[in-house]
Design an enzyme around this catalytic site. Structure first.
Site, PDB file in Angstrom:
ATOM      1  N   GLY A 123       3.028  -1.188   4.407  1.00  0.00           N
ATOM      2  CA  GLY A 123       3.034   0.317   3.745  1.00  0.00           C
ATOM      3  C   GLY A 123       4.590   0.585   3.547  1.00  0.00           C
ATOM      4  N   GLY A 124       5.115   1.006   4.741  1.00  0.00           N
ATOM      5  CA  GLY A 124       6.764   1.742   4.241  1.00  0.00           C
ATOM      6  C   GLY A 124       7.697   0.697   3.710  1.00  0.00           C
ATOM      7  N   ASN A 138       0.940  -1.156  -0.051  1.00  0.00           N
ATOM      8  CA  ASN A 138       0.091   0.061  -0.114  1.00  0.00           C
ATOM      9  C   ASN A 138       0.866   1.205   0.089  1.00  0.00           C
ATOM     10  OD1 ASN A 138      -1.773   1.999   0.516  1.00  0.00           O
ATOM     11  ND2 ASN A 138      -2.480   1.334   2.717  1.00  0.00           N
ATOM     12  N   TRP A 139       0.756   1.910  -0.996  1.00  0.00           N
ATOM     13  CA  TRP A 139       1.790   3.001  -1.256  1.00  0.00           C
ATOM     14  C   TRP A 139       1.477   4.121  -0.753  1.00  0.00           C
ATOM     15  CZ3 TRP A 139       3.885   3.160  -7.119  1.00  0.00           C
ATOM     16  CH2 TRP A 139       4.596   1.755  -7.212  1.00  0.00           C
ATOM     17  N   LYS A 140       0.070   4.297  -0.252  1.00  0.00           N
ATOM     18  CA  LYS A 140      -0.566   5.618   0.586  1.00  0.00           C
ATOM     19  C   LYS A 140      -0.369   6.530  -0.246  1.00  0.00           C
ATOM     20  CE  LYS A 140       0.101   3.090   4.930  1.00  0.00           C
ATOM     21  NZ  LYS A 140       0.182   3.315   6.381  1.00  0.00           N
ATOM     22  N   HIS A 174      -9.478   1.177   5.289  1.00  0.00           N
ATOM     23  CA  HIS A 174      -8.071   1.185   5.918  1.00  0.00           C
ATOM     24  C   HIS A 174      -8.188   2.235   7.092  1.00  0.00           C
ATOM     25  CE1 HIS A 174      -3.885   2.180   6.632  1.00  0.00           C
ATOM     26  NE2 HIS A 174      -3.379   1.322   6.007  1.00  0.00           N
ATOM     27  N   GLU A 200      -5.131  -5.004  10.603  1.00  0.00           N
ATOM     28  CA  GLU A 200      -4.235  -3.999  10.668  1.00  0.00           C
ATOM     29  C   GLU A 200      -4.379  -3.342  12.012  1.00  0.00           C
ATOM     30  OE1 GLU A 200      -2.033  -2.978   6.740  1.00  0.00           O
ATOM     31  OE2 GLU A 200      -4.022  -1.508   7.411  1.00  0.00           O
ATOM     32  N   SER A 223       3.878  -2.335  10.261  1.00  0.00           N
ATOM     33  CA  SER A 223       5.172  -2.621  10.248  1.00  0.00           C
ATOM     34  C   SER A 223       5.613  -3.821  10.019  1.00  0.00           C
ATOM     35  CB  SER A 223       5.815  -2.219  11.752  1.00  0.00           C
ATOM     36  OG  SER A 223       5.312  -0.711  12.223  1.00  0.00           O
ATOM     37  N   GLY A 252       2.882   1.887  10.883  1.00  0.00           N
ATOM     38  CA  GLY A 252       3.874   3.111  10.657  1.00  0.00           C
ATOM     39  C   GLY A 252       4.613   3.352  11.990  1.00  0.00           C
ATOM     40  N   GLU A 269      -6.525   4.504   8.262  1.00  0.00           N
ATOM     41  CA  GLU A 269      -6.247   6.026   7.811  1.00  0.00           C
ATOM     42  C   GLU A 269      -7.542   6.601   7.402  1.00  0.00           C
ATOM     43  OE1 GLU A 269      -2.624   5.277   5.692  1.00  0.00           O
ATOM     44  OE2 GLU A 269      -1.760   4.702   7.644  1.00  0.00           O
TER      45      GLU A 269
HETATM   46  P1  13P Z   1       3.378   0.239   7.628  1.00  0.00           P
HETATM   47  O1  13P Z   1       3.926  -1.044   6.892  1.00  0.00           O
HETATM   48  O2  13P Z   1       4.039   1.130   7.119  1.00  0.00           O
HETATM   49  O3  13P Z   1       3.263   0.020   9.122  1.00  0.00           O
HETATM   50  O4  13P Z   1       1.867   0.325   7.009  1.00  0.00           O
HETATM   51  C1  13P Z   1       1.030  -0.653   7.296  1.00  0.00           C
HETATM   52  C2  13P Z   1      -0.141  -0.262   6.513  1.00  0.00           C
HETATM   53  O5  13P Z   1      -0.923   0.687   6.948  1.00  0.00           O
HETATM   54  C3  13P Z   1      -0.536  -1.122   5.099  1.00  0.00           C
HETATM   55  O6  13P Z   1      -1.842  -0.578   4.858  1.00  0.00           O
END
Ligand code: 13P
Length: 252
Positions: free
Chosen positions: A235-236, A9-11, A96, A168, A214, A174, A98
């Site tokens: 994510g990251g 997920n590149w956000k 998600h 999640e 993470s 994050g 967020e």
């Molecule tokens: P991180 O891997 O950066 O913690 O993000 C997880 C995430 O929100 C994937 O959708």
């Protein structure tokens, strides 16, 4: 039995040029990965370009959100399911944390988005997870159970078979603070039991449940060795080709 999925997920990261550079670097690094499904969710403006670049590869694409609407119309700022398919998406991330915490996506909204995605033949990746406060209060199963009840309300068996769940925990996103494999496994088992009770054992056995929060190259194998963890939503560590390729090619 359940083919693992490693999803990135590149956000809200990467301009189109950066997206193309990443996909170009990634393609050869994951070309031999046949035991996992690879899904990447770029921001909307990059999807078509990267999906075109990846054509013929083993990389599939997801959007990070979808409109609740299924008919084209006056819905400024919204993007509906056939538009996502048109640019190369096969999957879509829905609910998600967020979006739930910052953009008002309640579980009722998530449910409408699930139906919209399924209506267009997109595979929804529906996200659930508790906050740290909720976990500290021992309420993680109540919270996730309620999110599942509401987000998956009215889904048929056939629709559930086309859906993917992502657990999640908000406190792990994050933060660098991954859930331990045991903590994640406990919640994944809970989700699978929920699926069994709401649908049946066949659905529970068939549904992929991804862990997100993470996930990094150095913890992915331990997480993936748990029996109810069927993949990762990352994510990251999905932003760089090398680290994402390490996740795809994790040691089994
Ligand atoms: P991180 O891997 O950066 O913690 O993000 C997880 C995430 O929100 C994937 O959708």
């Amino acid at each position: 039995m359940r083919k693992p999925i490693i999803a990135g997920n590149w956000k809200m990261f990467k301009l189109v040029g950066d997206s193309v550079a990443m996909i170009t670097a990634l393609k050869p690094l994951v070309a031999n990965a046949s035991q996992v499904e690879i899904v990447i969710a770029p921001p909307y403006p990059s999807i078509k370009t990267v999906a075109d670049r990846a054509e013929g590869s083993n990389i599939q694409f997801a959007a990070q959100d979808i409109s609740t609407e299924i008919k084209h119309g006056a819905h400024t700022g919204e993007v509906c399911g056939d538009m996502l398919k048109d640019v190369g998406c096969t999957h879509v991330i829905i609910g998600h944390s967020e979006r739930r915490s910052m953009y008002g996506d309640t579980s009722q909204v998530v449910n409408r988005k699930m139906r919209a995605a399924l209506n267009f033949g997109l595979a929804p990746i529906v996200c659930v997870g508790e906050t740290l406060e909720e976990r500290d209060a021992g309420r993680e199963q109540d919270v996730v159970g309620n999110q599942l009840d509401e987000s998956l309300s009215g889904l048929t068996r056939e629709e559930m078979l086309r859906s993917i769940v992502a657990y999640e925990p908000v406190w792990a996103i994050g933060t660098g603070r991954t859930a331990t494999p045991a903590q994640a496994q406990e919640m994944h088992r809970f989700i699978r039991q929920w699926l069994s009770a709401r649908f049946d054992n066949q659905i529970a056995d068939a549904t992929r449940i991804l862990y997100g929060g993470s996930v990094k190259p150095d913890n992915v194998s331990d997480l993936m060795s748990e029996p109810d963890i069927d993949g990762a939503l990352v994510g990251g560590a999905s932003l760089e080709a090398e680290s994402f390729a390490k996740l795809v090619n994790y040691n089994r």
